[in-house]
Structure formats: C-alpha cells, structure tokens
Design a protein around this motif. Structure first.
Motif, PDB file in Angstrom:
ATOM      1  N   ASP A 389       0.845  -1.195   0.000  1.00 12.68           N
ATOM      2  CA  ASP A 389       0.000   0.000   0.000  1.00 12.68           C
ATOM      3  C   ASP A 389       0.883   1.249   0.000  1.00 12.68           C
ATOM      4  O   ASP A 389       1.721   1.437   0.882  1.00 12.68           O
ATOM      5  CB  ASP A 389      -0.899  -0.013   1.236  1.00 12.68           C
ATOM      6  N   PHE A 390       0.714   2.104  -1.016  1.00  9.94           N
ATOM      7  CA  PHE A 390       1.502   3.337  -1.070  1.00  9.94           C
ATOM      8  C   PHE A 390       0.613   4.565  -1.266  1.00  9.94           C
ATOM      9  O   PHE A 390       1.079   5.616  -1.699  1.00  9.94           O
ATOM     10  CB  PHE A 390       2.559   3.269  -2.185  1.00  9.94           C
ATOM     11  N   ALA A 391      -0.664   4.445  -0.944  1.00 11.84           N
ATOM     12  CA  ALA A 391      -1.572   5.584  -1.081  1.00 11.84           C
ATOM     13  C   ALA A 391      -1.065   6.759  -0.246  1.00 11.84           C
ATOM     14  O   ALA A 391      -0.726   6.607   0.931  1.00 11.84           O
ATOM     15  CB  ALA A 391      -2.976   5.194  -0.642  1.00 11.84           C
ATOM     16  N   GLY A 392      -0.981   7.934  -0.871  1.00 12.34           N
ATOM     17  CA  GLY A 392      -0.511   9.129  -0.180  1.00 12.34           C
ATOM     18  C   GLY A 392       0.990   9.199  -0.008  1.00 12.34           C
ATOM     19  O   GLY A 392       1.490  10.115   0.655  1.00 12.34           O
ATOM     20  N   ARG A 393       1.738   8.270  -0.588  1.00 15.71           N
ATOM     21  CA  ARG A 393       3.192   8.257  -0.486  1.00 15.71           C
ATOM     22  C   ARG A 393       3.821   8.438  -1.872  1.00 15.71           C
ATOM     23  O   ARG A 393       3.186   8.208  -2.894  1.00 15.71           O
ATOM     24  CB  ARG A 393       3.679   6.931   0.115  1.00 15.71           C
ATOM     25  N   PHE A 394       5.080   8.838  -1.873  1.00 13.18           N
ATOM     26  CA  PHE A 394       5.843   8.824  -3.118  1.00 13.18           C
ATOM     27  C   PHE A 394       6.183   7.373  -3.463  1.00 13.18           C
ATOM     28  O   PHE A 394       6.415   6.551  -2.566  1.00 13.18           O
ATOM     29  CB  PHE A 394       7.163   9.592  -2.974  1.00 13.18           C
ATOM     30  N   VAL A 410       0.688   2.479 -12.632  1.00 11.91           N
ATOM     31  CA  VAL A 410       0.822   1.820 -11.330  1.00 11.91           C
ATOM     32  C   VAL A 410       0.709   2.846 -10.207  1.00 11.91           C
ATOM     33  O   VAL A 410      -0.027   2.655  -9.231  1.00 11.91           O
ATOM     34  CB  VAL A 410       2.164   1.066 -11.241  1.00 11.91           C
ATOM     35  N   ALA A 411       1.443   3.963 -10.350  1.00 15.31           N
ATOM     36  CA  ALA A 411       1.430   4.994  -9.307  1.00 15.31           C
ATOM     37  C   ALA A 411       0.060   5.640  -9.185  1.00 15.31           C
ATOM     38  O   ALA A 411      -0.436   5.886  -8.073  1.00 15.31           O
ATOM     39  CB  ALA A 411       2.485   6.049  -9.619  1.00 15.31           C
ATOM     40  N   GLN A 412      -0.574   5.915 -10.307  1.00 22.25           N
ATOM     41  CA  GLN A 412      -1.878   6.577 -10.294  1.00 22.25           C
ATOM     42  C   GLN A 412      -2.956   5.661  -9.717  1.00 22.25           C
ATOM     43  O   GLN A 412      -3.788   6.096  -8.906  1.00 22.25           O
ATOM     44  CB  GLN A 412      -2.240   7.003 -11.716  1.00 22.25           C
ATOM     45  N   THR A 413      -2.938   4.390 -10.119  1.00 21.26           N
ATOM     46  CA  THR A 413      -3.942   3.441  -9.630  1.00 21.26           C
ATOM     47  C   THR A 413      -3.842   3.260  -8.121  1.00 21.26           C
ATOM     48  O   THR A 413      -4.851   3.146  -7.421  1.00 21.26           O
ATOM     49  CB  THR A 413      -3.772   2.083 -10.335  1.00 21.26           C
ATOM     50  N   VAL A 436       1.595   6.047 -24.507  1.00 18.11           N
ATOM     51  CA  VAL A 436       0.959   7.286 -24.081  1.00 18.11           C
ATOM     52  C   VAL A 436      -0.557   7.228 -24.236  1.00 18.11           C
ATOM     53  O   VAL A 436      -1.300   7.900 -23.510  1.00 18.11           O
ATOM     54  CB  VAL A 436       1.548   8.484 -24.860  1.00 18.11           C
ATOM     55  N   ASP A 437      -1.056   6.403 -25.160  1.00 24.56           N
ATOM     56  CA  ASP A 437      -2.500   6.304 -25.370  1.00 24.56           C
ATOM     57  C   ASP A 437      -3.215   5.636 -24.200  1.00 24.56           C
ATOM     58  O   ASP A 437      -4.449   5.694 -24.110  1.00 24.56           O
ATOM     59  CB  ASP A 437      -2.794   5.520 -26.655  1.00 24.56           C
ATOM     60  N   LEU A 438      -2.466   5.000 -23.301  1.00 18.02           N
ATOM     61  CA  LEU A 438      -3.090   4.333 -22.157  1.00 18.02           C
ATOM     62  C   LEU A 438      -3.511   5.315 -21.076  1.00 18.02           C
ATOM     63  O   LEU A 438      -4.246   4.956 -20.160  1.00 18.02           O
ATOM     64  CB  LEU A 438      -2.118   3.307 -21.554  1.00 18.02           C
ATOM     65  N   ILE A 439      -3.047   6.558 -21.174  1.00 21.03           N
ATOM     66  CA  ILE A 439      -3.284   7.533 -20.111  1.00 21.03           C
ATOM     67  C   ILE A 439      -4.178   8.650 -20.630  1.00 21.03           C
ATOM     68  O   ILE A 439      -3.927   9.235 -21.684  1.00 21.03           O
ATOM     69  CB  ILE A 439      -1.952   8.113 -19.602  1.00 21.03           C
ATOM     70  N   THR A 440      -5.235   8.924 -19.900  1.00 20.38           N
ATOM     71  CA  THR A 440      -6.149   9.996 -20.295  1.00 20.38           C
ATOM     72  C   THR A 440      -5.758  11.328 -19.675  1.00 20.38           C
ATOM     73  O   THR A 440      -6.041  12.384 -20.231  1.00 20.38           O
ATOM     74  CB  THR A 440      -7.591   9.656 -19.880  1.00 20.38           C
ATOM     75  N   GLU A 441      -5.096  11.291 -18.512  1.00 18.32           N
ATOM     76  CA  GLU A 441      -4.728  12.536 -17.844  1.00 18.32           C
ATOM     77  C   GLU A 441      -3.497  12.309 -16.967  1.00 18.32           C
ATOM     78  O   GLU A 441      -3.462  11.376 -16.171  1.00 18.32           O
ATOM     79  CB  GLU A 441      -5.888  13.045 -16.976  1.00 18.32           C
ATOM     80  N   PHE A 442      -2.491  13.167 -17.142  1.00 17.29           N
ATOM     81  CA  PHE A 442      -1.302  13.119 -16.296  1.00 17.29           C
ATOM     82  C   PHE A 442      -1.545  14.044 -15.097  1.00 17.29           C
ATOM     83  O   PHE A 442      -1.254  15.232 -15.149  1.00 17.29           O
ATOM     84  CB  PHE A 442      -0.066  13.567 -17.070  1.00 17.29           C
ATOM     85  N   ASN A 443      -2.103  13.511 -14.041  1.00 14.09           N
ATOM     86  CA  ASN A 443      -2.474  14.338 -12.889  1.00 14.09           C
ATOM     87  C   ASN A 443      -1.652  13.990 -11.655  1.00 14.09           C
ATOM     88  O   ASN A 443      -2.138  14.049 -10.530  1.00 14.09           O
ATOM     89  CB  ASN A 443      -3.967  14.187 -12.584  1.00 14.09           C
ATOM     90  N   LEU A 444      -0.392  13.630 -11.875  1.00 15.12           N
ATOM     91  CA  LEU A 444       0.481  13.216 -10.781  1.00 15.12           C
ATOM     92  C   LEU A 444       1.830  13.906 -10.951  1.00 15.12           C
ATOM     93  O   LEU A 444       2.370  13.943 -12.056  1.00 15.12           O
ATOM     94  CB  LEU A 444       0.666  11.696 -10.829  1.00 15.12           C
ATOM     95  N   PRO A 445       2.396  14.475  -9.888  1.00 13.55           N
ATOM     96  CA  PRO A 445       3.749  15.045 -10.003  1.00 13.55           C
ATOM     97  C   PRO A 445       4.749  13.951 -10.361  1.00 13.55           C
ATOM     98  O   PRO A 445       4.719  12.850  -9.799  1.00 13.55           O
ATOM     99  CB  PRO A 445       4.017  15.614  -8.604  1.00 13.55           C
TER     100      PRO A 445
END
Length: 583
Positions: A389-394, A410-413, A436-445
């Motif tokens: 579990d890495f929710a809320g972690r880098f 992986v990080a986004q999920t 790149v087509d697998l991602i709809t939005e890059f919303n992660l630093p």
C-alpha cells in the motif's frame, strides 16, 4: 513516439526554445573608466556588390526624435533590416576587418539557406556585400573567419534537418566578399552548432567544431557520437584534415551513468553546445551544458589534454552556453542560457543538503511543498501486480523494463502522492511515448532523481521526503579565475534586474558575450545589450544598456565590438550598429 519527436526538434538547434516575453529594462549605469582602444582594421572594403534583395538602411535618428540621455549610453547610429533569404530568423554574427557575417536559422527544413556578408567600413551605413553559396536543408547559425595564407577563409557550421545534406562545415574563400567561393566541406557525424577558427603560434590554422548530441533528459549518446569536439587542420583550406576528437566520456572519472546523474534543469543534458579557443590559442573551452565548461590544452591539437572543469552549485540550472576569456586566459566569463525560472528540489534526512529534482514536463506541477513517506517499487511494470500500500506516499521506481506510462499507471492506480524516477543504469532514450494512449490525464507530479539521490533515500526508507519548487531566475554570467586551470574558482556573477525579478512570468537570459579592454558586452535576447565594467571581475558593474529612450524593441542573438562601435544581430530585424558615448 512523443519523445522521439521532441528529440528530433532539439537536434536541429539547441537554441530553438526561445521565450519571447522579456521586456527590456535599464539599470542605473556605473561610472565608466576610460574606454580601452583597440587598433582598427587596416583593410577597407570597397568591393561592394549590388544585392539581389533590398535591405533597408536605418538612418541615424533625427535630433528632434531622440531624447536627451545623460551619462554613459549607447546610440543607434546604423542598421540593416534584412528580410531573411529564407523565412526564419537571423542568428549569430562575426566581425572580420570591415565585414560582418550574419547567420540564418530557417523556419523550414526544405528551404535554401545562406549567410549574409555585410560591409561595415562605414559603421553608420552598412551595406550588403554578398552572400555565401546556397545550401539546402540546413541551419547556418555560427561562423568564423581568419586569414590563412593569401586568403580570407570563413567556416560555417552546418546543422542539417534532413539526410539530404551531410553535417559539418562549409569552407569559403571570402577574399572577394561579393563573390564567396566554396573551397570544400568537412563532414562530421552530427551537425556543427558552434565553432571557432584560430591560428596558433606555429602558424597552424585550427577549426574547433562543436557537434552536439541530442541526449536530452539524461540519455547516453551512441558511441560514435560521444566525441563531440572535432579539431580540424585548415592550414590548406581546400583540404581540411581531422587531427583529433574529444568527448566528456574521455575524462578518467567519467561513468556512463553520469549522463543521467549530472543532467539538470528544465532542459537537462550533457552535450557540447559550444567551443572557443583561448585568446592565446593554447586552450579550448568546451561549453558542455549541464557539465559546465571543460578546459583542454590544445598545444598539441592532435592530442588534447584535459586540464579542468568549472563547477556548478548543487541547485544551479546549468546550461553552459558559451564563453569568452581575457587577461591572457586568467579570467573566463561563462554565459548560461537558462530560460526557465522555476526548478524543484528534494529534501530528506539522508541528504546533507537539498538535491535537484527534475520535474518532467508532462507531470502535474506543485503549487506548494509536498512531504510524504515513500515506497520503493523497483521497475513497477505490471499494473496488476500485488504492490504494498503506497496511497498518499511517493513511489520510487527505476527507469528500466517498460515505458514511463506503465509506471505512471501503477502509481496513479495506487493513489501515490507522486512518482519519483531514477536510473540505476545508462539508457539511450527516456522510455516515454510507447504507451501514451493508455493515459487519459497526467495528474500526478513526476520527477527524475539522480542515482545518488535515490540511494540516499533508500538508505533511510522510513523518513519523509519533501519536494518543493524554487525560483532561480534567468541565465546569468558567471566569472571564473583560471589562475589554476585545474581548479577554476567562481569569483563573480551578473544578472540583469529583469532576469531575477520573481514577479515576472518569464525571465530573460544571457546568450553571448565579448570582451574589449576592461569591458564585457553581452547580448541578452529581449533584455537587449549590456555593457559591464569587469576591471574587477568579482564585482562586475553595469555601465550602459540598450535599448534606451525610444529605441526599438529587440531580441538580440549575438554581439561583436570594435572601438566605440558595437554590432548586434537581432532575430527579426538583422543588424543594429551602436556607438558608445561616455557622457
């Protein structure tokens, strides 16, 4: 792939990413000392040719239209507005006797290109003298001239944008500037971005060529491209001969992973942007972008010897663009071409000081510092794998095994706070674009870390890391003491007020500089021309700036100086001629 498309754009010319939002600003001039005199050229050009285009001469402004300026200042006394022979923009310039040679960066690969030769025997009335032979599919941005035997020889760097033209240099006889003659070409493996032509104490004419790789984002260049410096014997201009090649990987302490670990800034890379001979022709200064300036002894040009390297502070942007030395090589000015004003750094208990974190352009930008614990996931290529579990972690993930997009999924999920990437082995291309087509939005630093930084984090995995943005302004001029070339020491620095104004959306950067006597003249793109008193290089003082008063808006690329006249190339206009007045 997206990254491949970006890389192809970068390979045409390193300096294409100009930011055009910098307004010029005049600083309060410091009292000048007596302007150093320099012998004028002995030869006067009278062999002018009627150009096949109609340049516009810029007359000296009428007295009624010119505001009264007191104290040291520049006055525009001449100019030549040139419509580019191909659509594009004007590039660098060089001054030789009574000639200016002006380069050109085309807007389209398929267009024909050539450089313009301008007669400045009367600085107030410059006239087109001739043009170089046309070359197709190439950018011609930098050139230099020397007297070799009974000929005036010019070399022009060729950066092809298609396979139809080979990279290298065009060698011209410009003894009659109205009819330049191509004598030969010399081929390199990659395009020549910048160059220098010097004649050493033995009378040997040497062409120093910078043929940079496009290893942006820390990729490792192919083996045949790594020796980016070419030293060519031009003593017989029609028969150029390669003497040697040199690359940063020939340093004894260089590791292949250093291409990734030592890249920094928003345009990260370790490549040879520019090369210049010392004023006594005994050294070569290699502007190696994020690696700083490398100093070589070229007294035996067939066997260059490494002497030293200029350092950058830990969180500096890098971007070593070009240099000029003076006082017989005791002092060096380094122009850092940095257009980006915002960087990121990471702090962690295992780090003695904050380390650089490169923000990937397709990641989400932080508005405030972000602190979190982190989890190491090795390669993390399978979105369906059972991860802790890495929710809320880098999440700290290696750049290997699969595309960055799959690691991002992986990080986004798993609802990570951010994605931290690092290389534990060299890579020839940042693995981004395949999925790149697998991602709809890059919303992660998303950030790239050095392997050293990653190792420090892994040594204390229970501790929190903090990433935050910081302002570093536009590119500065650094001044170095080279009394011991094996240990260059930074002794001074200069920024224009606009380049360090945190309230501005963008900050202008220095580009090129030249030295005459105790003064340095720097072209600063939209911040214009700056004249600095460098009699004490640890405390450079601005003497004068241009534009001033009702001068035009400018975007300056290059600068040349002789006596009281300064010649600057403008990307859109062409050539401006300025005269310095002490009062």
């Amino acid at each position: 792939m997206l990254f491949q498309r970006l890389a192809r754009c970068f390979s045409v010319a390193i300096c294409l990413s100009l930011i055009a939002a910098c307004a010029s600003q005049n600083a309060t001039p410091a009292p000048p000392t007596e302007l150093a005199n320099k012998p004028t050229a002995e030869q006067k050009r009278a062999d002018k040719d009627s150009p096949n285009q109609n340049p516009t001469k810029t007359p000296r402004p009428a007295a009624t239209a010119t505001p009264i300026i007191t104290g040291p200042h520049f006055e525009q006394v001449g100019g030549l507005q040139l419509k580019p022979p191909t659509e594009g923009r004007h590039a660098d310039l060089t001054l030789y006797n009574d000639l200016i040679l002006l380069g050109m960066q085309p807007s389209s690969c398929q267009l024909e290109n050539r450089i313009t030769l301008i007669d400045v025997s009367d600085p107030r009335q410059p006239e087109v003298a001739g043009y170089s032979p046309v070359v197709k599919n190439v950018s011609l941005e930098d050139m230099d001239v020397a007297r070799i035997g009974e000929q005036d020889i010019a070399i022009v760097g060729m950066q092809p944008c298609s396979g139809e033209t080979k990279p290298g240099i065009q060698i011209l006889d410009i003894t009659d500037p109205s009819k330049p003659v191509e004598l030969a070409r010399f081929a390199t493996t990659l395009g020549v971005h910048e160059l220098d032509l010097t004649v050493n104490s033995s009378g040997q004419a040497l062409a120093l060529l910078a043929a940079p790789t496009n290893n942006v984002f820390g990729s490792t260049p192919m083996a045949e491209h790594r020796a980016e410096l070419w030293i060519v014997d031009l003593s017989t201009p029609s028969k150029p001969t390669k003497l040697s090649r040199w690359g940063i990987d020939q340093k004894l302490d260089w590791q292949m992973l250093d291409y990734a670990d030592r890249a920094r800034g928003n345009f990260p890379g370790i490549f040879l942007h520019s090369v210049r001979a010392s004023s006594n022709s005994q050294r070569a200064y290699l502007s190696y972008w994020d690696a700083g300036v490398i100093i070589l002894d070229i007294q035996d040009p067939a066997q260059p010897v490494y002497l030293g390297q200029t350092p950058y502070p830990a969180l500096a942007e890098g971007d070593a663009h070009s240099v000029v030395d003076w006082n017989d090589g005791q002092f060096l000015a380094l122009n850092n071409e940095d257009f980006s004003n915002g960087q990121a750094k990471i702090s962690h208990p295992a780090l003695a000081e904050p380390a650089y974190a490169h923000a990937l352009p397709f990641g989400e930008k932080l508005d405030q510092p972000l602190s979190a614990e982190f989890v190491a996931l090795e390669q993390a290529c399978d979105p369906k794998a059972d991860y802790p579990d890495f929710a809320g972690r880098f999440v700290l993930i290696e750049i290997a095994g699969c595309s960055i997009e799959r690691k991002f999924i992986v990080a986004q999920t798993g609802k990570a706070a951010g994605l931290l990437l690092y290389a534990n082995k060299p890579y020839q291309e940042l693995p981004f674009g395949d999925d790149v087509d697998l991602i709809t939005e890059f919303n992660l630093p998303m950030y790239l870390l050095s392997s050293t930084t990653a190792a420090a984090l892994l040594s204390q995995p229970e501790a929190k890391a903090t990433i935050e943005q910081y302002f570093d302004g536009g590119g500065a001029i650094q001044f170095f003491d080279l009394s011991d070339p094996s240990k260059p020491v930074e002794i001074g620095r200069y920024n224009t007020p606009n380049s360090i104004d945190a309230k501005r959306a963008t900050n202008p950067t220095v580009h090129n500089s030249e030295v005459q006597g105790q003064y340095l003249y720097a072209s600063w793109y939209r911040d214009g021309l700056r004249m600095l008193d460098i009699s004490d290089p640890s405390q450079p003082q601005e003497v004068a700036a241009w534009p001033n008063g009702n001068s035009p808006s400018v975007n300056l690329w290059g600068v040349q100086v002789r006596d009281q006249y300064v010649y600057v190339s403008d990307l859109s206009y062409g050539l401006y001629v300025l005269e310095f007045h002490a009062e």
